[in-house]
Design an enzyme around this catalytic site. Structure first.
Site, mmCIF file in Angstrom:
data_model
loop_
_atom_site.group_PDB
_atom_site.id
_atom_site.type_symbol
_atom_site.label_atom_id
_atom_site.label_comp_id
_atom_site.label_asym_id
_atom_site.label_seq_id
_atom_site.Cartn_x
_atom_site.Cartn_y
_atom_site.Cartn_z
ATOM 1 C CG ASN A 1 -10.474 24.282 -12.545
ATOM 2 O OD1 ASN A 1 -10.858 25.293 -13.134
ATOM 3 N ND2 ASN A 1 -9.680 23.380 -13.108
ATOM 4 C CD1 TRP A 2 -16.159 26.903 -10.197
ATOM 5 C CD2 TRP A 2 -17.055 28.794 -11.011
ATOM 6 N NE1 TRP A 2 -16.798 27.543 -9.158
ATOM 7 C CE2 TRP A 2 -17.360 28.704 -9.633
ATOM 8 C CE3 TRP A 2 -17.504 29.896 -11.730
ATOM 9 C CZ2 TRP A 2 -18.102 29.673 -8.964
ATOM 10 C CZ3 TRP A 2 -18.243 30.862 -11.064
ATOM 11 C CH2 TRP A 2 -18.548 30.752 -9.703
ATOM 12 C CE LYS A 3 -11.586 20.933 -14.925
ATOM 13 N NZ LYS A 3 -11.286 19.587 -15.375
ATOM 14 C CG HIS B 1 -5.775 22.072 -14.944
ATOM 15 N ND1 HIS B 1 -6.218 21.254 -15.957
ATOM 16 C CD2 HIS B 1 -6.523 21.778 -13.861
ATOM 17 C CE1 HIS B 1 -7.206 20.498 -15.486
ATOM 18 N NE2 HIS B 1 -7.412 20.789 -14.215
ATOM 19 C CD GLU C 1 -9.035 20.280 -18.131
ATOM 20 O OE1 GLU C 1 -9.377 21.444 -17.873
ATOM 21 O OE2 GLU C 1 -9.587 19.281 -17.605
ATOM 22 C CD GLU D 1 -6.318 18.504 -10.639
ATOM 23 O OE1 GLU D 1 -7.446 18.559 -10.135
ATOM 24 O OE2 GLU D 1 -6.003 19.125 -11.666
ATOM 25 N N GLY E 1 -12.142 14.373 -14.775
ATOM 26 C CA GLY E 1 -13.369 14.424 -15.563
ATOM 27 C C GLY E 1 -13.789 13.076 -16.131
ATOM 28 C CB SER F 1 -13.407 11.782 -10.626
ATOM 29 O OG SER F 1 -13.255 11.875 -12.038
ATOM 30 N N GLY G 1 -15.735 19.274 -11.994
ATOM 31 C CA GLY G 1 -17.175 19.129 -12.268
ATOM 32 C C GLY G 1 -18.062 19.371 -11.049
HETATM 33 P P1 PGA Z 1 -12.814 16.874 -12.126
HETATM 34 O O1 PGA Z 1 -11.658 17.936 -12.483
HETATM 35 O O2 PGA Z 1 -13.128 17.047 -10.659
HETATM 36 O O3 PGA Z 1 -13.974 17.246 -13.001
HETATM 37 O O4 PGA Z 1 -12.259 15.527 -12.412
HETATM 38 C C1 PGA Z 1 -10.602 18.178 -11.609
HETATM 39 C C2 PGA Z 1 -9.683 19.224 -12.171
HETATM 40 O O5 PGA Z 1 -9.456 19.237 -13.391
HETATM 41 O O6 PGA Z 1 -9.134 20.059 -11.431
#
Ligand code: PGA
Length: 260
Positions: A11-13, A103, A105, A173, A179, A218, A240
């Site tokens: 997931n590049w966000k 997600h 976010e 998650e 993150g 993470s 990330g």
């Molecule tokens: P992260 O993000 O690996 O940077 O913790 C995971 C995600 O949000 O899917």
């Protein structure tokens, strides 16, 4: 061993512009085509921003790269006066296979609740996309309700009220691990994955044994091993670390070793 093909999803966000996306896909394909490794038993998918999907798709198709394409979100509507929204119809035209739904976010910054997420799952199925339904508890919820209650509740809510179920993936998650560098232990992740699978089985029957459940939060090449060794964890959703081709390939490579 199950017949659930492990999925390594990146997931590049909101990272990578058009040119950076092309460079990353090329580099990734190059590192993944390493002749010493056989990736046929693992599926690797990338989730670029919407604006990169077209170039990613062209590159993947033209070069026959072994990468699946996913989007980071989907509108619950199919078309019409919804400024800024992206329809599942547009995504499937670009050979997008997966779409992230719910997600944390999106839940946190865009106020997406269980009902919106349920409708987005339905939209994904209407357009032959496979939703990756993201579930997970915040730190507060972890302290008040324990680890499995919220992910189970969110999973069941996203899947309830449909006439029938299409294919889907669950990504567990924990919000406190995204993150932050704070990673759940492999035991915690597999316990929750097993609890989600049990709840799926109780509510929806047979589909539970065929559904892939991923861990995310993470994940890096140097900690992925612990998660993937557990029977109930069928892959990882990586944020990330998916922006670095070497690191992300390292994660996919590890998966290959334990699958074969
Ligand atoms: P992260 O993000 O690996 O940077 O913790 C995971 C995600 O949000 O899917």
């Amino acid at each position: 061993m199950t017949n659930r093909i492990p999925l390594i999803a990146g997931n590049w966000k909101m990272n990578m512009d058009h040119l950076q996306a092309i460079a990353l896909i090329q580099k990734l394909s190059w590192t993944l085509s390493d002749a010493d490794h056989d990736y046929s038993k693992v599926e690797v998918a990338v989730f670029p921003p919407f604006t990169d999907l077209r170039s990613a798709q062209t590159l993947i198709d033209a070069e026959k790269f072994e990468l699946a394409l996913g989007a980071q979100d989907i509108s619950k509507h199919d078309s019409g006066a919804f400024t800024g929204e992206i329809s599942g119809a547009f995504l499937s035209k670009l050979n997008t296979k997966y779409v992230l739904v719910g997600h944390s976010e999106r839940r946190q910054y865009h106020s997406e609740d269980d009902s919106v997420i349920q409708q987005k799952v339905a939209a994904a199925w209407r357009h032959n996309l496979i939703p990756i339904i993201c579930v997970g508890e915040t730190l507060e919820e972890l302290e008040s309700e324990g680890q499995s209650a919220v992910p189970i509740r969110q999973t069941i809510a996203a899947l309830s009220g449909h006439d029938s179920l299409g294919e889907f993936v669950i990504a567990y998650e924990p919000v406190w691990a995204i993150g932050t560098g704070k990673v759940a232990t492999p035991e915690q992740a597999s316990e929750v994955a097993a609890a989600i699978r049990k709840a799926l089985s109780e509510s929806f029957g047979e589909v539970a044994s065929q559904t892939r459940i991923l861990y995310g939060g993470s994940v890096k090449a140097n900690n992925v091993a612990g998660f993937l060794l557990h029977e109930d964890v069928d892959g990882v959703l990586v944020g990330g670390a998916s922006l670095d081709a070497e690191e992300f390939s390292g994660i996919a490579r590890y998966q290959k070793h334990i699958v074969l």
